[in-house]
Design a protein around this motif. Sequence first.
Motif, short mmCIF file in Angstrom:
data_model
loop_
_atom_site.label_atom_id
_atom_site.label_comp_id
_atom_site.label_asym_id
_atom_site.label_seq_id
_atom_site.Cartn_x
_atom_site.Cartn_y
_atom_site.Cartn_z
N GLU A 85 -11.55 6.38 -2.73
CA GLU A 85 -10.30 7.12 -2.85
C GLU A 85 -9.31 6.63 -1.81
N GLU A 86 -8.06 6.51 -2.21
CA GLU A 86 -7.00 6.07 -1.30
C GLU A 86 -5.68 6.61 -1.79
N PRO A 87 -4.67 6.72 -0.93
CA PRO A 87 -3.34 7.13 -1.41
C PRO A 87 -2.74 6.04 -2.28
N GLU A 88 -1.69 6.37 -2.97
CA GLU A 88 -1.03 5.38 -3.82
C GLU A 88 -0.42 4.29 -2.95
N ALA A 89 -0.82 3.06 -3.21
CA ALA A 89 -0.34 1.94 -2.40
C ALA A 89 0.98 1.40 -2.96
N THR A 90 1.74 0.76 -2.10
CA THR A 90 2.99 0.12 -2.52
C THR A 90 2.65 -1.22 -3.18
N ALA A 91 3.21 -1.45 -4.35
CA ALA A 91 2.94 -2.68 -5.10
C ALA A 91 4.00 -3.73 -4.78
N HIS A 92 3.56 -4.96 -4.55
CA HIS A 92 4.47 -6.07 -4.27
C HIS A 92 4.06 -7.24 -5.15
N PHE A 93 5.03 -7.84 -5.84
CA PHE A 93 4.69 -9.00 -6.67
C PHE A 93 4.51 -10.22 -5.78
N ASP A 94 3.37 -10.88 -5.94
CA ASP A 94 3.04 -12.07 -5.16
C ASP A 94 3.13 -13.29 -6.07
N GLU A 95 4.13 -14.15 -5.82
CA GLU A 95 4.33 -15.32 -6.67
C GLU A 95 3.15 -16.28 -6.62
N THR A 96 2.48 -16.34 -5.48
CA THR A 96 1.36 -17.26 -5.34
C THR A 96 0.23 -16.92 -6.29
N PHE A 97 -0.14 -15.63 -6.33
CA PHE A 97 -1.22 -15.21 -7.20
C PHE A 97 -0.73 -14.79 -8.58
#
Length: 647
Positions: A85-97
């Motif tokens: 369980e974890e709080p909602e994380a901030t999503a970031h688009f990673d161009e590399t992956f």
Amino acid sequence: MKRTLAALVLMLAVFAGTFAQMEQHITWKFSTKNIDNGKVEIICEATIDEGWHVYSSELPENTAVPTNIEVEENEAYSILDGIIEEPEATAHFDETFNAELKWFENKATFKKVVQIKQEGDVILKGYIESMICNDETCMPPEMVDFELTVNTSAPATEEVSASETAEEEEESYWGIFLLAFGGGLAALLTPCVFPMIPMTVSFFTKTSATKAAGIRNGIQYGISIIVIYLILGVAVSAIFGASALNELSTNVWFNLFFFLLLVVFAASFFGAFEIVMPSSWVNFATKGEEKGGFIGTFFMAFTLALVSFSCTGPIVGALLVKAATGGYMGPIIGMLGFSSALALPFAFFAAFPGYLNSLPKSGGWLNSVKVILGFLELAFAFKFLSIADMTMGWHILEREVFIAIWIAIFGAMGFYLLGKLRLPHDSPMEYIPVSRFLMGLLVISFTIYMVPGLWGAPVNLISGFPPPKNYAESPFGVGDQTPVQGIIASGDNHGGMPEGMHYGPQGIPAFKDYDLALAYSKEVNKPLLLDFTGLGCTNCRKMEDKVWSNETIKGMLANDYILVSLYVDDRKKLDEPYVSEITGKKIRTVGQKWAEFQFERYQQQGQPYYVIIDENETTLNTPVAYDPDIKRYQNWLQDGLDKYKSR
């Protein structure tokens, strides 16, 4: 004496520098909390330095290293499931992956539940594994051990303060609410709901003695709709519970079930069949309308929910799947958003019935909305199948297959919008409206955009939906990034690939084992390039994609150097774990071994980090880190090569 003093000063400087390098930029605090029936929550709280971030426990495969809590096996307790369980994380688009990665900044709390089997004190042992990064570098994954004593007969421990995660949870709930609200607006435009708006509002205005009464009845009707769907959201949360709902995004069988469910919903929207409630339920609700007052209004709303289920059911089902990943409150917030959008026009037009004339007339366009929603649900269904496929390693739905299916689905949607396809409940059209024509062109353009993805193009617009590039039939792409014709192709006195060598980044021959690479370097008289890297290192991928792809540099790495890539986040277990003489921590994985090697030899922990050495392990020039300047990197490689030859 002076020499002794100078040596002492030098030793102190190195000692101080060593400890400065060992800073992890993250500290952990461990605690437990008694829940009920012998269940205990292991709580791991992280405090992260400014500018750094730690990754979520849920990341796409073959990207960064996710945070993970490992609990040692013991007869005194059992681990209920693998869910963290974890709080909602901030999503970031990673161009590399080419994927969205979730991470936390400043603070984060991770929890895992175990079932205690005996009374009295029980010792829980384990560790939390995590990796932290900033905009320039990443630290090697670190495993921090914990040892906690619990007693389930003792009172529950104090709740962990929710203030740390309130902001993240609020952002998550707003996202679910807005998505569900959009789903409610889409449901309004279906043939089961849209015609009910003028009929219901006209009924209220005609049967109400005054305008105020009509407004009041309309508002009561809207509130009743909201209450009905809220009851559904509460029921889903109460029946399944938060822990089971969290499994929706990771469990194989849940994902397979939702894949089949969305396919069935899509077929229903296409007109293959209708999903309807039992007639006895509808009759019961209709009889309740005769009671009048608020109860009668409530049963009118209940009748709407039952009668319109063939249109709203698939949308509600898909929203509950998405909303359930938000934990216990997810379905409740989702149904609040959906029902608010559904109830809004009934309350509004009851208050201002004159605006009813501005509504478009019912017609074939309502069924077209259903069909378009069917195409979207069918496309999203394959995301759930993809998760199950990658988790189990079946390789049934690899990247090319997934993209091909989406091309077929959205291509069919485009032809449908342009009037080239007709489904069972569609009305004949003499001409295509301009808005529909433009929408059809947009969908066809999107379909054409996806086609190069079959040959290895990144197709960033759909990033996060198809599997990653390495989960493909042709990981190098078709006609792109073929292995370098360097030392392997020429044989280099071996007539083939040496032991332990493989095709590495950009198809460059590389080793993963330092000792094998060193032995081969002595054999062929070439310098070694140590590449301290990581599977989850963004800047490592940037160097490989933007710098190593240069033909000159690629040729130098393949022909003039022996490349050895040492992955500091390789999670393969060592045959025999050992305790580090430097840090005193237990070294359990191959990645930890190379991270310690990097720190011991070069007092560095960040990746990427490049070192040129000869066969005697002597460093030939100053090591370098992340530097996307191609010319500077080429000059550095040439400098190392010149110094190797001039020894």
